[in-house]
Design an enzyme around this catalytic site. Structure first.
Site, mmCIF file in Angstrom:
data_model
loop_
_atom_site.group_PDB
_atom_site.id
_atom_site.type_symbol
_atom_site.label_atom_id
_atom_site.label_comp_id
_atom_site.label_asym_id
_atom_site.label_seq_id
_atom_site.Cartn_x
_atom_site.Cartn_y
_atom_site.Cartn_z
ATOM 1 N N GLY A 267 -13.637 12.742 -1.719
ATOM 2 C CA GLY A 267 -14.914 12.960 -1.037
ATOM 3 C C GLY A 267 -15.264 14.416 -0.810
ATOM 4 O O GLY A 267 -16.173 14.737 -0.051
ATOM 5 N N SER B 63 -12.966 12.476 -6.130
ATOM 6 C CA SER B 63 -14.154 13.142 -6.682
ATOM 7 C C SER B 63 -14.318 12.964 -8.194
ATOM 8 O O SER B 63 -14.877 13.836 -8.864
ATOM 9 C CB SER B 63 -14.170 14.627 -6.304
ATOM 10 N N GLU C 153 -4.189 9.585 -5.528
ATOM 11 C CA GLU C 153 -5.386 10.178 -4.934
ATOM 12 C C GLU C 153 -5.006 11.310 -3.979
ATOM 13 O O GLU C 153 -4.726 11.067 -2.795
ATOM 14 C CB GLU C 153 -6.158 9.114 -4.150
ATOM 15 N N LYS D 173 -16.209 1.775 -0.390
ATOM 16 C CA LYS D 173 -15.939 2.136 1.014
ATOM 17 C C LYS D 173 -16.916 1.408 1.944
ATOM 18 O O LYS D 173 -17.330 0.298 1.650
ATOM 19 C CB LYS D 173 -15.968 3.653 1.183
ATOM 20 N N ASN E 89 -14.593 2.153 -5.619
ATOM 21 C CA ASN E 89 -14.300 1.888 -4.208
ATOM 22 C C ASN E 89 -15.564 2.231 -3.429
ATOM 23 O O ASN E 89 -15.862 3.399 -3.220
ATOM 24 C CB ASN E 89 -13.114 2.766 -3.773
ATOM 25 N N HIS F 121 -4.848 3.105 0.889
ATOM 26 C CA HIS F 121 -5.786 4.211 0.726
ATOM 27 C C HIS F 121 -5.573 5.220 1.854
ATOM 28 O O HIS F 121 -5.296 4.836 2.994
ATOM 29 C CB HIS F 121 -7.220 3.685 0.742
ATOM 30 N N GLU G 147 -7.568 6.838 3.600
ATOM 31 C CA GLU G 147 -8.443 6.645 4.768
ATOM 32 C C GLU G 147 -7.865 5.575 5.695
ATOM 33 O O GLU G 147 -7.964 5.675 6.922
ATOM 34 C CB GLU G 147 -9.866 6.280 4.299
HETATM 35 P P1 PGA Z 1 -14.333 9.909 -4.035
HETATM 36 O O1 PGA Z 1 -13.371 8.787 -3.388
HETATM 37 O O2 PGA Z 1 -14.470 9.565 -5.485
HETATM 38 O O3 PGA Z 1 -15.621 9.799 -3.276
HETATM 39 O O4 PGA Z 1 -13.639 11.219 -3.834
HETATM 40 C C1 PGA Z 1 -12.272 8.286 -4.103
HETATM 41 C C2 PGA Z 1 -11.483 7.336 -3.251
HETATM 42 O O5 PGA Z 1 -11.303 7.598 -2.052
HETATM 43 O O6 PGA Z 1 -11.021 6.283 -3.738
#
Ligand code: PGA
Length: 249
Positions: free
Chosen positions: A173, A213, A167, A12, A10, A95, A97
């Site tokens: 993140g 992460s 997640e 982003k 992803n 997601h 976010e």
């Molecule tokens: P990250 O993001 O690996 O940077 O923690 C994962 C995600 O939000 O899909």
């Protein structure tokens, strides 16, 4: 037959189209012959360049978002049919976010899941609890609610196409990876929830990813767990070397 591991990136809101094309050149070279299935989800405007680079390779392409209506006066949005026409095969839905920053509700996510399926896109349906919910002991209840609403009205035939990504918000993140046991117990409970809704066979075949992460050091241990079938990877998916290790983990 076991479930094949999927390494999904992803990206982003990172990479311009030309940067995305350059990253794809590296990924195509480094992920060729990867042990796991490989998916990348770049920003919308990078999709044409990434799809072009992915042609004839083992890398699949997904989008990060779309709007659930067919067409019309929705300034700034794109439809599932537009993505499909571009050659997109997968789409991330729900997601955290998008839930947090763009106020997407479980009901909207349900509409998106159905619209993606109706247009031949494979949903990568995300769920996950906050730190507060985990501390309150409501992780399983909360995620079961997210899954049940997201899948409302989805037929057994359609649900077979869906990939779920667990997640935990506190792990995204933050560099704070869930332990393999923590991640696995939730993925197992999601599978149990799907079993309750659609039966054992569908639950056993469903791919359930962990995200939060995921990095080159922890991927192999996570992917070896009984109910984790791969990863949805943010930060580490932007580094071709790291992502290629995850694609082979
Ligand atoms: P990250 O993001 O690996 O940077 O923690 C994962 C995600 O939000 O899909």
């Amino acid at each position: 037959m076991g479930r094949k591991i999927l390494a999904a990136g992803n990206w982003k809101m990172n990479k311009t189209p030309s940067e995305a094309a350059a990253l794809m050149d590296e990924l195509v070279a480094k992920c060729a012959g990867a042990k796991n299935d490989v998916l990348v989800c770049p920003p919308l405007v990078c999709l044409p360049a990434v799809i072009e680079k992915a042609k004839g390779t083992n890398i699949k392409v997904g989008a990060q978002n779309f709007y659930y209506k067919d067409s019309g006066a929705y300034t700034g949005e794109v439809s599932a049919a537009m993505l499909k026409d571009l050659g997109v095969e997968y789409v991330i839905i729900g997601h955290s976010e998008r839930r947090d920053y763009f106020k997407e509700t479980d009901e909207i996510i349900n509409l998106k899941v159905k619209q993606a399926l109706a247009n031949g896109l494979i949903p990568v349906l995300c769920c996950g609890e906050s730190l507060g919910q985990r501390e309150d002991g409501v992780t399983f209840d909360f995620i079961r609610m997210q899954i049940k609403i997201a899948l409302r009205g989805v037929s057994a035939d359609d649900v077979k196409k869906i990939i779920i990504a667990y997640e935990p918000i506190w792990a995204i993140g933050t560099g704070k990876v869930a332990t393999s046991e923590q991640a696995n117990e939730v993925c197992a409970d999601i599978r149990c929830c799907v079993k309750g809704l659609y039966g054992e066979e569908i639950a056993n075949d469903m791919r359930i990813l962990y995200g939060g992460s995921v990095n080159k050091a922890c991927a192999a241990e996570l992917f070896a767990m009984s109910d984790i079938d791969g990863g949805l990877v943010g930060g580490a998916s932007l580094k071709s070397e790291d992502f290629s290790i995850i694609a082979n983990a």
